[in-house]
Design a protein around this motif. Structure first.
Motif, PDB file in Angstrom:
ATOM      1  N   ALA A 341      26.024  51.210 114.608  1.00  0.00           N
ATOM      2  CA  ALA A 341      26.801  51.784 113.501  1.00  0.00           C
ATOM      3  C   ALA A 341      26.700  50.910 112.258  1.00  0.00           C
ATOM      4  O   ALA A 341      26.593  51.411 111.135  1.00  0.00           O
ATOM      5  N   ASN A 342      26.732  49.593 112.451  1.00  0.00           N
ATOM      6  CA  ASN A 342      26.711  48.712 111.282  1.00  0.00           C
ATOM      7  C   ASN A 342      25.333  48.653 110.628  1.00  0.00           C
ATOM      8  O   ASN A 342      25.238  48.559 109.402  1.00  0.00           O
ATOM      9  N   ALA A 343      24.275  48.754 111.444  1.00  0.00           N
ATOM     10  CA  ALA A 343      22.932  48.821 110.863  1.00  0.00           C
ATOM     11  C   ALA A 343      22.783  50.150 110.103  1.00  0.00           C
ATOM     12  O   ALA A 343      22.234  50.188 108.984  1.00  0.00           O
ATOM     13  N   LEU A 344      23.310  51.225 110.692  1.00  0.00           N
ATOM     14  CA  LEU A 344      23.230  52.531 110.030  1.00  0.00           C
ATOM     15  C   LEU A 344      24.011  52.508 108.719  1.00  0.00           C
ATOM     16  O   LEU A 344      23.577  53.076 107.706  1.00  0.00           O
ATOM     17  N   LEU A 345      25.159  51.814 108.722  1.00  0.00           N
ATOM     18  CA  LEU A 345      25.980  51.738 107.507  1.00  0.00           C
ATOM     19  C   LEU A 345      25.213  51.035 106.387  1.00  0.00           C
ATOM     20  O   LEU A 345      25.221  51.495 105.231  1.00  0.00           O
ATOM     21  N   ALA A 346      24.546  49.944 106.731  1.00  0.00           N
ATOM     22  CA  ALA A 346      23.782  49.224 105.707  1.00  0.00           C
ATOM     23  C   ALA A 346      22.695  50.138 105.128  1.00  0.00           C
ATOM     24  O   ALA A 346      22.510  50.211 103.903  1.00  0.00           O
ATOM     25  N   ALA A 347      22.021  50.876 106.003  1.00  0.00           N
ATOM     26  CA  ALA A 347      20.961  51.788 105.534  1.00  0.00           C
ATOM     27  C   ALA A 347      21.564  52.921 104.703  1.00  0.00           C
ATOM     28  O   ALA A 347      21.017  53.314 103.667  1.00  0.00           O
ATOM     29  N   ALA A 348      22.723  53.431 105.145  1.00  0.00           N
ATOM     30  CA  ALA A 348      23.357  54.546 104.429  1.00  0.00           C
ATOM     31  C   ALA A 348      23.800  54.098 103.037  1.00  0.00           C
ATOM     32  O   ALA A 348      23.669  54.849 102.059  1.00  0.00           O
ATOM     33  N   ARG A 349      24.309  52.866 102.943  1.00  0.00           N
ATOM     34  CA  ARG A 349      24.781  52.395 101.622  1.00  0.00           C
ATOM     35  C   ARG A 349      23.622  52.321 100.630  1.00  0.00           C
ATOM     36  O   ARG A 349      23.799  52.657  99.454  1.00  0.00           O
ATOM     37  N   THR A 350      22.463  51.904 101.101  1.00  0.00           N
ATOM     38  CA  THR A 350      21.341  51.858 100.146  1.00  0.00           C
ATOM     39  C   THR A 350      20.931  53.270  99.735  1.00  0.00           C
ATOM     40  O   THR A 350      20.355  53.471  98.686  1.00  0.00           O
ATOM     41  N   ARG A 351      21.277  54.253 100.535  1.00  0.00           N
ATOM     42  CA  ARG A 351      20.990  55.646 100.156  1.00  0.00           C
ATOM     43  C   ARG A 351      22.173  56.300  99.448  1.00  0.00           C
ATOM     44  O   ARG A 351      22.138  57.483  99.112  1.00  0.00           O
ATOM     45  N   GLY A 352      23.275  55.541  99.264  1.00  0.00           N
ATOM     46  CA  GLY A 352      24.403  56.070  98.489  1.00  0.00           C
ATOM     47  C   GLY A 352      25.409  56.861  99.299  1.00  0.00           C
ATOM     48  O   GLY A 352      25.934  57.883  98.832  1.00  0.00           O
ATOM     49  N   ALA A 353      25.680  56.425 100.525  1.00  0.00           N
ATOM     50  CA  ALA A 353      26.736  57.084 101.304  1.00  0.00           C
ATOM     51  C   ALA A 353      27.371  56.037 102.208  1.00  0.00           C
ATOM     52  O   ALA A 353      26.727  55.038 102.539  1.00  0.00           O
ATOM     53  N   GLU A 354      28.613  56.246 102.577  1.00  0.00           N
ATOM     54  CA  GLU A 354      29.221  55.319 103.536  1.00  0.00           C
ATOM     55  C   GLU A 354      30.198  56.042 104.459  1.00  0.00           C
ATOM     56  O   GLU A 354      30.650  57.153 104.189  1.00  0.00           O
ATOM     57  N   PHE A 355      30.478  55.382 105.572  1.00  0.00           N
ATOM     58  CA  PHE A 355      31.401  55.900 106.586  1.00  0.00           C
ATOM     59  C   PHE A 355      32.103  54.699 107.182  1.00  0.00           C
ATOM     60  O   PHE A 355      31.812  53.548 106.816  1.00  0.00           O
ATOM     61  N   LEU A 356      33.012  54.929 108.116  1.00  0.00           N
ATOM     62  CA  LEU A 356      33.683  53.810 108.775  1.00  0.00           C
ATOM     63  C   LEU A 356      32.979  53.541 110.106  1.00  0.00           C
ATOM     64  O   LEU A 356      32.908  54.445 110.956  1.00  0.00           O
ATOM     65  N   PRO A 357      32.423  52.338 110.294  1.00  0.00           N
ATOM     66  CA  PRO A 357      31.797  52.066 111.593  1.00  0.00           C
ATOM     67  C   PRO A 357      32.874  51.966 112.671  1.00  0.00           C
ATOM     68  O   PRO A 357      33.995  51.514 112.392  1.00  0.00           O
ATOM     69  N   GLY A 358      32.528  52.379 113.869  1.00  0.00           N
ATOM     70  CA  GLY A 358      33.496  52.347 114.976  1.00  0.00           C
ATOM     71  C   GLY A 358      34.087  50.965 115.213  1.00  0.00           C
ATOM     72  O   GLY A 358      35.232  50.834 115.667  1.00  0.00           O
ATOM     73  N   THR A 359      33.340  49.925 114.865  1.00  0.00           N
ATOM     74  CA  THR A 359      33.834  48.560 115.077  1.00  0.00           C
ATOM     75  C   THR A 359      35.119  48.299 114.288  1.00  0.00           C
ATOM     76  O   THR A 359      35.900  47.429 114.656  1.00  0.00           O
ATOM     77  N   ALA A 360      35.326  49.069 113.201  1.00  0.00           N
ATOM     78  CA  ALA A 360      36.529  48.873 112.386  1.00  0.00           C
ATOM     79  C   ALA A 360      37.753  49.542 113.010  1.00  0.00           C
ATOM     80  O   ALA A 360      38.837  49.528 112.426  1.00  0.00           O
ATOM     81  N   CYS A 361      37.564  50.156 114.177  1.00  0.00           N
ATOM     82  CA  CYS A 361      38.655  50.900 114.808  1.00  0.00           C
ATOM     83  C   CYS A 361      39.070  50.298 116.148  1.00  0.00           C
ATOM     84  O   CYS A 361      39.871  50.887 116.877  1.00  0.00           O
TER      85      CYS A 361
END
Ligand SMILES: Cc1ncc(COP(=O)(O)O)c(C=O)c1O
Length: 398
Positions: A341-361
């Motif tokens: 999830a965190n690797a996907l988040l880093a990739a998503a941010r460079t594409r201009g989108a974000e979400f909450l990774p499960g680790t934050a829950c």
């Protein structure tokens, strides 16, 4: 010479020495450059601005003296909360309801009255960390019970309670979000609700029922709240106007036995809650207007949930799985094997989108990197579609 910052640190109480980042940045932070599907903000298009303006004008015209001075909380709002609880099948009395500055305030006060350092508090994994962090700050030892597609695993809870009882430990409370759970969107089944309430009575452990999303059901039949099933007073029901009216009003409430309400009043420093804003909310809500507003919200959020679900099916790889929620603000997606999830988040941010990774829950480290939480509440349908497409593209970047 030691700096002021270093010398100040020594003065802070142990529980606040380590600063964790707040859920939201400081006020005035620049607008996010990305399409954020990370947070459960309300949809600003649905704020009933004209009606709230009229309600505020009426309060100023007719109740200025009481509403603008130091004054007790407005009993008229408490009466409305009691009426809604009774409609839900809870035999509530006005003395059993306390209004606070958001349910967040109530969730922060509960550990103040129950927890001494080292006491056990039972939480769900995953959960709403905004509340869980408060339990930790009070020195609670957290014990996590897993959540599956039918809500909290009550059989696992029974095992935990049995094991703790054998050690001579009685947990201070069990924190659960039974309806349209944050973050997973799942709802506790009726059978499990009954079992949970029975366990609470058997072991003499209060259940904190955080039903922030209960009214936002857009599919299926309503289930009784834990408070409605409870015959012996072990359920502490926490509610909020944040999801059904506007989070910025900062109005939430708790229903519980008098012994609990009296102690919450002891630790709630202001003693009262917003004489002005409670009157505005009550005037807005009167004559069935709140219920009509909620009906409109349900339709609107149902449509956005459907847009998000369709976009996920279109743009995410086949191995990404989710359960379609019947209400609330979130879709919880389990990622294909091997995707972080965190690797996907880093990739998503460079594409201009974000979400909450499960680790934050999850309260314990090492959990949740296989899942993400997507909020459909805030963004427009077009932005949801675009945000999900960007995250879909981020999968390919990994
Ligand atoms: C489950 C849950 N409880 C409580 C809250 C806090 O709500 P409030 O605005 O009433 O403080 C939230 C907000 O996101 C939530 O998701």
């Amino acid at each position: 010479m030691t700096s002021t910052a270093d010398r100040l640190i020594d003065l802070f109480a142990t529980r606040v020495r380590e600063v964790t980042p707040p859920l939201f940045g400081a006020a005035g932070e620049a607008a996010r450059p990305v399409i954020s599907l990370a947070y459960g903000l309300a949809d600003p298009d649905l704020f009933p601005r004209a009606e709230l303006m009229a309600a505020a004008a009426e309060v100023l015209a007719y109740e200025a003296a009481e509403s603008l001075n130091y004054a007790m909380s407005y009993p008229g709002l408490t009466d409305q909360i009691v009426e809604r609880l009774r409609a839900e099948g809870v035999a509530a009395q006005p003395e059993q309801v306390l209004v606070g500055y958001g349910s967040g305030q109530i969730l922060a006060l509960l550990p103040e009255i129950f927890v001494d350092p080292g006491d056990v508090v039972i939480i769900e994994g995953p959960s709403f960390l905004g509340a869980v962090k408060r339990f930790l700050q009070s020195g609670a030892r957290l014990v996590t019970v897993p959540v599956d597609e039918h809500g909290m695993d009550v059989a696992a809870l029974a095992d935990v309670l049995r094991r703790l009882a054998a050690e001579g430990r009685r947990p201070k409370f069990i924190y659960t979000i039974p309806t349209f759970h944050n973050p997973t969107g799942v709802t506790l089944s009726l059978e499990r609700r009954r079992q949970l309430v029975a366990l609470a009575a058997e072991y003499g452990v209060p259940v904190v029922e955080d039903d922030a999303y209960l009214d936002l059901r857009f599919a299926g039949e309503p289930l009784p709240s834990l408070a409605a099933l409870d015959q012996e007073g072990w359920v502490i029901r926490v509610g909020t106007y944040s999801k059904i009216l506007a989070p910025g009003l900062r109005i939430g409430w708790v229903y519980a036995r008098r012994e609990i309400i009296d102690r919450l009043l002891m630790v709630k420093a202001e003693g009262t809650t917003g004489p002005f804003i409670t009157r505005v909310v009550a005037r807005f809500s009167a004559a069935g207007r709140l219920e009509r507003h909620i009906a409109a919200l349900r339709q609107h959020y149902a449509a956005k949930c459907a847009v998000m679900a369709a976009a996920i099916r279109r743009h995410f790889p086949a191995g990404a799985r989710f359960l379609l929620p019947s209400g609330g603000f979130f879709i919880w997606v389990t990622l294909p094997a091997g995707v972080s999830a965190n690797a996907l988040l880093a990739a998503a941010r460079t594409r201009g989108a974000e979400f909450l990774p499960g680790t934050a829950c999850f309260a314990e480290p090492g959990h949740g990197d296989d899942a993400i939480r997507l909020a459909f509440s805030f963004q427009s349908s077009a932005q949801i579609e675009e945000g999900i497409a960007r995250i879909g593209a981020a999968f390919n970047d990994l």
